[in-house]
Design a protein around this motif. Sequence first.
Motif, PDB file in Angstrom:
ATOM      1  N   PHE A  22       0.943  -1.094   0.077  1.00 60.81           N
ATOM      2  CA  PHE A  22       0.120  -0.210   0.051  1.00 60.81           C
ATOM      3  C   PHE A  22       0.921   1.131   0.147  1.00 60.81           C
ATOM      4  CE2 PHE A  22      -2.046   3.669   2.042  1.00 60.81           C
ATOM      5  CZ  PHE A  22      -3.431   3.643   1.449  1.00 60.81           C
ATOM      6  N   SER A  23       0.733   2.069  -1.046  1.00 57.24           N
ATOM      7  CA  SER A  23       1.463   3.266  -1.114  1.00 57.24           C
ATOM      8  C   SER A  23       0.659   4.608  -1.221  1.00 57.24           C
ATOM      9  CB  SER A  23       2.686   3.297  -2.155  1.00 57.24           C
ATOM     10  OG  SER A  23       3.351   4.267  -2.422  1.00 57.24           O
ATOM     11  N   GLY A  24       0.350   5.155  -0.338  1.00 59.35           N
ATOM     12  CA  GLY A  24      -0.483   6.532  -0.115  1.00 59.35           C
ATOM     13  C   GLY A  24      -0.790   6.977   1.069  1.00 59.35           C
ATOM     14  N   SER A  25      -1.625   7.863   1.103  1.00 61.21           N
ATOM     15  CA  SER A  25      -1.741   8.604   2.355  1.00 61.21           C
ATOM     16  C   SER A  25      -3.005   8.224   3.068  1.00 61.21           C
ATOM     17  CB  SER A  25      -1.599   9.976   2.149  1.00 61.21           C
ATOM     18  OG  SER A  25      -2.670  10.620   1.293  1.00 61.21           O
ATOM     19  N   PHE A  42       3.283  -0.979   3.929  1.00 63.88           N
ATOM     20  CA  PHE A  42       2.533   0.048   3.944  1.00 63.88           C
ATOM     21  C   PHE A  42       3.178   1.370   4.050  1.00 63.88           C
ATOM     22  CE2 PHE A  42       0.086   3.572   5.722  1.00 63.88           C
ATOM     23  CZ  PHE A  42      -1.384   3.229   5.452  1.00 63.88           C
ATOM     24  N   ILE A  43       3.188   2.154   2.890  1.00 67.26           N
ATOM     25  CA  ILE A  43       3.971   3.106   3.128  1.00 67.26           C
ATOM     26  C   ILE A  43       3.093   4.473   2.827  1.00 67.26           C
ATOM     27  CG2 ILE A  43       5.910   4.566   1.460  1.00 67.26           C
ATOM     28  CD1 ILE A  43       7.074   2.109   0.418  1.00 67.26           C
ATOM     29  N   GLY A  44       3.194   5.616   3.627  1.00 69.45           N
ATOM     30  CA  GLY A  44       2.433   6.649   3.404  1.00 69.45           C
ATOM     31  C   GLY A  44       2.000   7.203   4.797  1.00 69.45           C
ATOM     32  N   GLY A  58       4.430 -10.895  11.112  1.00 68.05           N
ATOM     33  CA  GLY A  58       5.546 -11.524  10.108  1.00 68.05           C
ATOM     34  C   GLY A  58       6.737 -10.567  10.034  1.00 68.05           C
ATOM     35  N   ASP A  59       7.013 -10.294   8.551  1.00 67.46           N
ATOM     36  CA  ASP A  59       8.229  -9.510   8.248  1.00 67.46           C
ATOM     37  C   ASP A  59       7.735  -8.088   7.812  1.00 67.46           C
ATOM     38  OD1 ASP A  59      10.539 -10.961   8.717  1.00 67.46           O
ATOM     39  OD2 ASP A  59       9.694 -12.180   7.211  1.00 67.46           O
ATOM     40  N   ALA A  60       6.330  -7.883   7.615  1.00 66.51           N
ATOM     41  CA  ALA A  60       5.745  -6.700   7.338  1.00 66.51           C
ATOM     42  C   ALA A  60       6.304  -5.377   7.704  1.00 66.51           C
ATOM     43  CB  ALA A  60       4.304  -6.609   7.572  1.00 66.51           C
ATOM     44  N   MET A  61       6.156  -4.229   6.889  1.00 62.91           N
ATOM     45  CA  MET A  61       6.738  -3.041   7.429  1.00 62.91           C
ATOM     46  C   MET A  61       5.854  -1.767   7.159  1.00 62.91           C
ATOM     47  SD  MET A  61      10.156  -1.295   5.979  1.00 62.91           S
ATOM     48  CE  MET A  61      11.426  -2.322   6.715  1.00 62.91           C
ATOM     49  N   MET A  81       8.050  -4.222  11.689  1.00 62.97           N
ATOM     50  CA  MET A  81       8.665  -2.896  11.584  1.00 62.97           C
ATOM     51  C   MET A  81       7.933  -1.748  11.337  1.00 62.97           C
ATOM     52  SD  MET A  81      12.302  -1.478  10.507  1.00 62.97           S
ATOM     53  CE  MET A  81      13.116  -0.138  11.081  1.00 62.97           C
ATOM     54  N   TYR A  82       7.772  -0.813  12.403  1.00 58.23           N
ATOM     55  CA  TYR A  82       7.262   0.323  12.020  1.00 58.23           C
ATOM     56  C   TYR A  82       8.316   1.580  12.125  1.00 58.23           C
ATOM     57  CZ  TYR A  82       5.020   5.147  12.592  1.00 58.23           C
ATOM     58  OH  TYR A  82       4.619   6.469  12.245  1.00 58.23           O
ATOM     59  N   SER A  83       8.487   2.432  10.995  1.00 61.98           N
ATOM     60  CA  SER A  83       9.625   3.066  10.841  1.00 61.98           C
ATOM     61  C   SER A  83       8.939   4.678  10.470  1.00 61.98           C
ATOM     62  CB  SER A  83      10.351   2.842   9.590  1.00 61.98           C
ATOM     63  OG  SER A  83      11.662   3.513   9.408  1.00 61.98           O
ATOM     64  N   GLY A  84       9.080   5.533  11.141  1.00 65.13           N
ATOM     65  CA  GLY A  84       8.529   6.794  10.854  1.00 65.13           C
ATOM     66  C   GLY A  84       8.335   7.683  12.328  1.00 65.13           C
ATOM     67  N   SER A  85       7.784   9.031  12.098  1.00 65.18           N
ATOM     68  CA  SER A  85       7.622   9.594  13.207  1.00 65.18           C
ATOM     69  C   SER A  85       6.311   9.920  13.786  1.00 65.18           C
ATOM     70  CB  SER A  85       8.064  11.078  13.179  1.00 65.18           C
ATOM     71  OG  SER A  85       7.610  11.811  12.044  1.00 65.18           O
TER      72      SER A  85
END
Length: 236
Positions: A22-25, A42-44, A58-61, A81-85
């Motif tokens: 998923f890439s979006g806001s 999941f990116i956004g 799992g290895d989801a991010m 992993m969660y990466s972000g502020s």
Amino acid sequence: MFSGSISEDAMFIGPISGDAMFSGSISGDAMYSGSISGDAMFIGPISGDAMFSGSISGDAMFIGPISGDAMFSGTISGDAMYSGSISGDAMFIGPISGDAMFSGSISGDAMFIGPISGDAMFSDSISEDAMFSGPISGYAMFIGSISGDAMYSGPISEDATYIGPISEDGLFRWPIPEDGMFSNSISGDARFSGSISGYAMFIGPISGDDMFSSTISGDAMFSGPISGDAMFSGPI
């Protein structure tokens, strides 16, 4: 792959699994409800009053900031992993367990609520008026600084470790029992308020105008110089 935004009162329901992305806001009053698993990503950003409700396993991010009044409510487990502020009045609610990792900063009036357990790790800083509330247990680790008027409220227990300085007006409040460890410095007007007991260990200098207000009991250890106008207040 989903590439695009979810906004206003829109809702996305359903798992993201395998190698899916998923890439979006997510913004406005929009909501994502469902799990992210396998090698999915999941990116956004999540912003406004938007909400993410579901698990990351799992290895989801999950990559992307959470800001405004947005909320993440769910679990991070396995090697996920969660990466972000997390900033503004945003909120992160949910446990981090297994070998999962949270890598990112908490700032503004943002809040992180939920335990860190197993071999899970929190890596980054808590600053401004932000708050971390929840226990750290097992072999879990918190690595990062607490500064400004930020606050950590929650116990460190068993073999868990806190590594990172507390500076300025930061506050660490809660006991370190059993085999837990605090390793680093307290400086500025920072304050540690809580007890150290069992085989727990506090390693690091206290300097400036900061204060250690607590009891040390059992086989617990305090190791480190006290300098400047710093104060140790509490029975041994």
